[in-house]
Structure formats: C-alpha cells, structure tokens
Design an enzyme around this catalytic site. Sequence first.
Site, mmCIF file in Angstrom:
data_model
loop_
_atom_site.group_PDB
_atom_site.id
_atom_site.type_symbol
_atom_site.label_atom_id
_atom_site.label_comp_id
_atom_site.label_asym_id
_atom_site.label_seq_id
_atom_site.Cartn_x
_atom_site.Cartn_y
_atom_site.Cartn_z
ATOM 1 N N ARG A 132 4.572 -17.865 -8.904
ATOM 2 C CA ARG A 132 4.065 -18.159 -7.566
ATOM 3 C C ARG A 132 3.195 -19.410 -7.642
ATOM 4 O O ARG A 132 2.332 -19.509 -8.502
ATOM 5 C CB ARG A 132 3.253 -16.977 -7.041
ATOM 6 C CG ARG A 132 2.724 -17.167 -5.619
ATOM 7 C CD ARG A 132 1.859 -15.978 -5.213
ATOM 8 N NE ARG A 132 2.628 -14.752 -5.176
ATOM 9 C CZ ARG A 132 2.127 -13.540 -5.435
ATOM 10 N NH1 ARG A 132 0.852 -13.410 -5.794
ATOM 11 N NH2 ARG A 132 2.882 -12.461 -5.364
ATOM 12 N N ARG A 201 -7.275 -16.304 -4.473
ATOM 13 C CA ARG A 201 -5.860 -16.646 -4.342
ATOM 14 C C ARG A 201 -5.721 -17.917 -3.501
ATOM 15 O O ARG A 201 -6.682 -18.614 -3.223
ATOM 16 C CB ARG A 201 -5.107 -15.479 -3.703
ATOM 17 C CG ARG A 201 -5.193 -14.166 -4.483
ATOM 18 C CD ARG A 201 -4.431 -14.226 -5.797
ATOM 19 N NE ARG A 201 -4.429 -12.949 -6.507
ATOM 20 C CZ ARG A 201 -3.528 -11.968 -6.341
ATOM 21 N NH1 ARG A 201 -2.560 -12.119 -5.455
ATOM 22 N NH2 ARG A 201 -3.604 -10.859 -7.058
ATOM 23 N N LYS A 283 -8.163 -9.165 -6.582
ATOM 24 C CA LYS A 283 -7.797 -10.403 -5.891
ATOM 25 C C LYS A 283 -8.742 -10.661 -4.725
ATOM 26 O O LYS A 283 -9.348 -9.739 -4.172
ATOM 27 C CB LYS A 283 -6.364 -10.316 -5.393
ATOM 28 C CG LYS A 283 -6.090 -9.156 -4.434
ATOM 29 C CD LYS A 283 -4.609 -9.045 -4.148
ATOM 30 C CE LYS A 283 -4.306 -7.796 -3.323
ATOM 31 N NZ LYS A 283 -2.856 -7.612 -3.110
ATOM 32 N N LYS A 285 -9.075 -13.152 -1.105
ATOM 33 C CA LYS A 285 -8.294 -13.991 -0.201
ATOM 34 C C LYS A 285 -9.182 -14.653 0.851
ATOM 35 O O LYS A 285 -10.046 -13.999 1.436
ATOM 36 C CB LYS A 285 -7.195 -13.163 0.471
ATOM 37 C CG LYS A 285 -6.195 -12.600 -0.541
ATOM 38 C CD LYS A 285 -5.087 -11.794 0.118
ATOM 39 C CE LYS A 285 -4.083 -11.320 -0.927
ATOM 40 N NZ LYS A 285 -2.969 -10.545 -0.326
ATOM 41 N N CYS A 501 8.355 -8.240 2.975
ATOM 42 C CA CYS A 501 8.092 -8.549 1.570
ATOM 43 C C CYS A 501 9.403 -8.485 0.793
ATOM 44 O O CYS A 501 10.399 -7.964 1.294
ATOM 45 C CB CYS A 501 7.073 -7.566 1.004
ATOM 46 S SG CYS A 501 7.727 -5.885 0.821
ATOM 47 N N CYS A 547 6.415 -0.892 0.357
ATOM 48 C CA CYS A 547 5.391 0.012 -0.163
ATOM 49 C C CYS A 547 4.126 -0.184 0.663
ATOM 50 O O CYS A 547 4.068 -1.077 1.507
ATOM 51 C CB CYS A 547 5.141 -0.247 -1.650
ATOM 52 S SG CYS A 547 4.020 -1.622 -1.987
ATOM 53 N N CYS A 551 1.998 -6.461 1.672
ATOM 54 C CA CYS A 551 2.115 -7.901 1.414
ATOM 55 C C CYS A 551 2.582 -8.690 2.634
ATOM 56 O O CYS A 551 2.273 -9.869 2.753
ATOM 57 C CB CYS A 551 3.059 -8.145 0.240
ATOM 58 S SG CYS A 551 2.397 -7.559 -1.335
#
Length: 691
Positions: A132, A201, A283, A285, A501, A547, A551
């Site tokens: 990524r 991120r 993470k 953001k 996603c 899931c 995302c």
Amino acid sequence: MAAAASLGAANTAVLKEVKIEIGSFDGLRSWNPVGLSRRRVRFYPVSSSTSRPNSLIKAVSTPVKPETETKRSKVEIIKEHSNFIRYPLNEELLTDAPNINESAVQLIKFHGSYQQYNREERGGRSYSFMLRTKNPCGKVPNKLYLTMDDLADQFGIGTLRLTTRQTFQLHGVLKKNLKTVMSSIVHSMGSTLGACGDLNRNVLAPAAPFARKDYQFAQQTADNIAALLTPQSGFYYDMWVDGEKIMSAEPPEVVKARDDNSHGTNFPDSPEPIYGTQFLPRKFKIAVTVPTDNSVDLLTNDIGVVVVTDADGEPQGFNLYVGGGMGRTHRLETTFPRLAEPLGYVPKEDILYAVKAIVVTQRENGRRDDRKYSRMKYLISSWGIEKFRGVVEQYYGRKFEPSRELPEWEFKSYLGWHEQGDGRLFCGLHVDSGRVGGKMKATLREIIEKYNLDVRLTPNQNIILCGIRKAWKHPITTALAQAGLLQPKYVDPLNLTAMACPAFPLCPLAITEAERGIPDILKRVRAVFEKVGLKYNESVVIRATGCPNGCARPYMAELGFVGDGPNSYQIWLGGTPNQTSLARTFMNKVKIHDFEKVLEPLFYYWKRKRQPKESFGDFTNRVGFEMLQEWVDKWDGVVATRPTYNLRLFTDKDTYEKMDELAKLQNKTAHQLAMEVVRNYAVTHQNEKGE
C-alpha cells in the site's frame, strides 16, 4: 454547525445502547529505553500574540507519567525487540521461504505491506504480499503512476486498486520481488512507509486540484502533518534502498515542531522522537478539509482538521475533531464505530503542535494490553472529551479556543469535468470499487503518459486527472468513454457513491464477499427501485465490507452491508448522504438471497411516506427501526402492474454486441446500459429545449 453540535449527543446515544466496561490503561511503562520522567510544571505568560510558545489563555502543566506496570499485547513485545522495526524482518526477507514468520508479519506492516494468501486455493498456501502506498492528499506524480502501472503487470496480479484513504494497493507481489518493487516506488517519488502499522496512516485531504487558497492550504497542511508524523529512524530506507534516503527537504516549521520538547512530548535522543520504540498502540488516521467539503469522511478519523478562513478567504486557523473510528468486533458490544467530536480551535501556526499533542496523548494513554480497544476512540469514550481535552492541553501548552461555527457539510465527489482555477481542467473518473484493470487500465496509462498528467486519488476510490488543457478535453473524453470510463451522468447513480473493501479471496479477515459481491448487490437494489417506483436518478449511499473492521466505512452508509457469516450480512441503516450521522445495526444474519425481502418494504415505504427531498438515511432515522421492522415483517410484496411501455432497444445483432461489450466493463447488461444512454439523451435534449 448543527451537525457538529449533535456529535457528542450522537456518540452518547450510541454508548447508551450498550454497557461498556473498558479497563483503565496506565500508559507507556519504564521498559521504554528512553522514558518520560516526572516533569516540572512550566508556566507561560498570558499574551495576545499567537506565536509559539507564548500563545493563549492559561498556564498548564505537562502530564506526570504513570510508573505502574500493565499487561502488554504480543505485538507490543515484538515492537520493543525489533530495533525500530528491523528485526527479525531483515533476516526473514533473506530466507528462501515464500513467507515470513509471525513477528516479521507484524513489522512489515510499518513498511506498508501485508502478507496474504489465496484463501480459495486448496492443497497448500501460495503466499504473496499486498503493498500500500502513502500519498498525502491522494497526490500521485506522473512518474509514480506510470511506475505503479508497470509494477502491477510485472510483479502483481495485473490490476491496481484505489483505496478509501487515497492510496494504491498492489496485490500479488512475491517475497523475492519485494525489494525490487519497494525500491522502484521509492525511486519514483513514492513511498509505502507508514501506510500500515501502529502509526499515523495516510493523511486525507480533498483531492480536487483547485487553485483556491483554502484548498491549497488544506493540502499543504496535510502534507506537513504527514511529514511531522513520518518515522525518523531510517528502518524503511535501510531495508529497501540500502540506507539511501530519497527525500525532499522538509519545511522548517515541520522540523521545528517535531524537535520541540518544551511540553515533554518527545523521547530525548531517540531515533524516533515522537514514536519511541513502541510507536502508537494502534493505527492512527487524520483528515484535513475545508468547510462544507466532506469528501474525506472527516468524522471517521482519529483527528479531523478543518480550515477556518476569514471573510476574504484567508486561512486563520483550524477546528479540530477527535475520536472517530470504524472498526468493531461482531458480538462484542464493547467495540463500536464512533464519530469524532469537537475538541476546539487553534490558530494556523499552532496546528502541528496541537496535532502532535493529540498523538502523544494517545501514545501515552491508549491501551496496549488489548488491541481491540487500542484506538483513540476508546480512550476518549472511557475518559470523556473534557478529560481528554485537558490532557492534550498539557502537552500542547495552552487551552484550546472554542470551535468556530461552520456551515453544513456536503459530500463532494468531483466527478466529471471541472475548472481548476488556473486555466486548466481536471476530470474526475468513477471506478467501481477502485479496481483498475483491463482496457480501463491500459487507456488510463495511455492518456496519463501521452499528456504527461499528474493524478489524484479520492477517498471514494475514484481517480482525478489533473492539469488538462482545454484543447485536450474532447480527445480525452472520447478515449475514456471507449474504455468504459464514462462521465458521471452516464453511470448508475447507485454506483457513484458505493464502496466496498477487497475481502475475498486475499484478505485474511474476510467473512464473506464485498468487492466481488457489490456489483450484483447494486443491480438488485436498482431492480428493487424500479419495482417500487423510485426514479432512476434517485440514490442511496451503499457500502459493503466482508468483515466488521469497516475498511469501506459502512457504518456511515445509508445502507451498509457488513459480512457476519458465509453469504450473510448485517444490515446497517441511518447514515446520511453528507456523512455526518452514524448508522446502526438494523438486522443480523441476512442471507444474500433474502435481501429483497428486507429492501423492498424499506424502499417502498420510503417512496410513499418520505417528506419532501428526504434522504433514505434521514427517513429511516425519523421513522425509527421499530416501524421499519414491522414493515419488513408484514411485507407481502409489491402489487405488480403492467409496464406502460415496451421498448425494443436493439434492431441488429452488431449494435447489441458492441453495447454488450461496453456494458460488461461496467458490470451491467446491454439493456441496462442502453436504457441509461437513452434516458440521459432524453433529459439532455429536454433541458436544451427548455433553455
């Protein structure tokens, strides 16, 4: 702003629905090689100046670091012993095995990669890696785009994927090719550093390349925040380009803010002054935007930053929002999606110090014992916004000012042709689920290379071609259309705002389909629209994930599908088109083949009982889930009526075959695409008549 004012209440309402018992966490412990000792109280004089360090209102003290020991997760121990994210990844990359061990799997995330395998293969695992990129503001220079296009063919699966955080994902890279691919990206003005892992991120910002002061200021701020929070210890360059640092000079204000330790934010003499050996608990953001423009899904981020301007459009400062996040775990009600809420206002010259203070507050106090609860949203939910603000102010060194009033938010896609404001044009292109492949990929490559264009990636998985001369508009439009990249008026409105996603077959967390399943879901929703009498130009925001990690941000959708079993989804309702309301779970374990039983009554009554211009999300919130459930339970189906018209669209096989070939590029039937063209043609000419 009315929407902003209701955020605290909205989050409180969500929390009242479940009983949350999250244990306390006492911060980073003395096992850090460079700990933060107890600090003296520092006082700063009150001043009307907005310069550092003698800014605003009241003296505050730096926090006292707790010294108690608490349990740590396995990942925390791996980070501690990694020599700043090097070992054992550096050794694992040299072995002949196609995969890397568990510790290296955790570390390679910081380098921007995940180890994957095809879950549909039987008789063994074929390992590969997803890479990524990290592209603040979604900016992709011409050279980097062409390199990514080449790498997808040479070392990947032949496609590029545009993500919901304005980056590329490259799938299918073998371990033996990782260094070649990584070094190619670095030498082409790109990076994957920090695209994954327990650190900041990619920083979002509106992708539109407008020449306006506010947009350019937002994008520059996003660049500066990204630079401030980029790891400094060199592990990335050591691993992939033999220690060669290929970086542009940082703005002096970034270096100054990073080095500043006047409020005890830094690890002195550490290779990672902000992150230390442990980096962040999870993470992190951040998104930056301008008033009204919610193309970035601002409230889903750990930190939301909004430019505030004066009457002449000159940037003056920023409103800050904190505590957003989408991830959750099925059947664990103490995990939940959450909207960010207002923290306060800072003058423009203080933004890097304020962001750093928020990050350090999470670094010191976010949970490191249970990764399910390690995001900053759980810290704020546990503490409350007032306590959180108070601790951040200690690291910031002053009080936050009250948030400035802002206008209502709008979702802006920037699809189609627009003036940049500098004499050139940009063109936003819709890409279903962000997957660029086949003829579309080849045509984009040809156009971007021929006209030497830079591009921008959007948070809605779309792509913008920038800096186009007006004389190029017609040939570019023609070439794009031939590849199935149509202008937005020719794309089904449901597709324009939909997201999914990747899910199966490569994501290890996927429970069911998302990217591969959403084309059929959208077709079926369109069929339900037609069945209940909704017009073609009406739409709802639909998002699907395989899931509960969220995302594709399904918890902000008007209609969200969240995988909760094989061929089974939770259905979430109540998000709004401008992305300011949190959806809620409406039904669980709905099998794919039963979707119409739920969607038909919902859309039927929306058509008949809505208020003027009321969106589907607002309608479901106003009516309430109890009434919606009653309609679903008692549904007997729409009374069939004979169609008023019976049009035969194709008179010869050749026309049909050409239309069918173009339709397949958009996952449609020839009939659906032809009807779209006919409708748009009729509307266009009707408008021309009216003019």
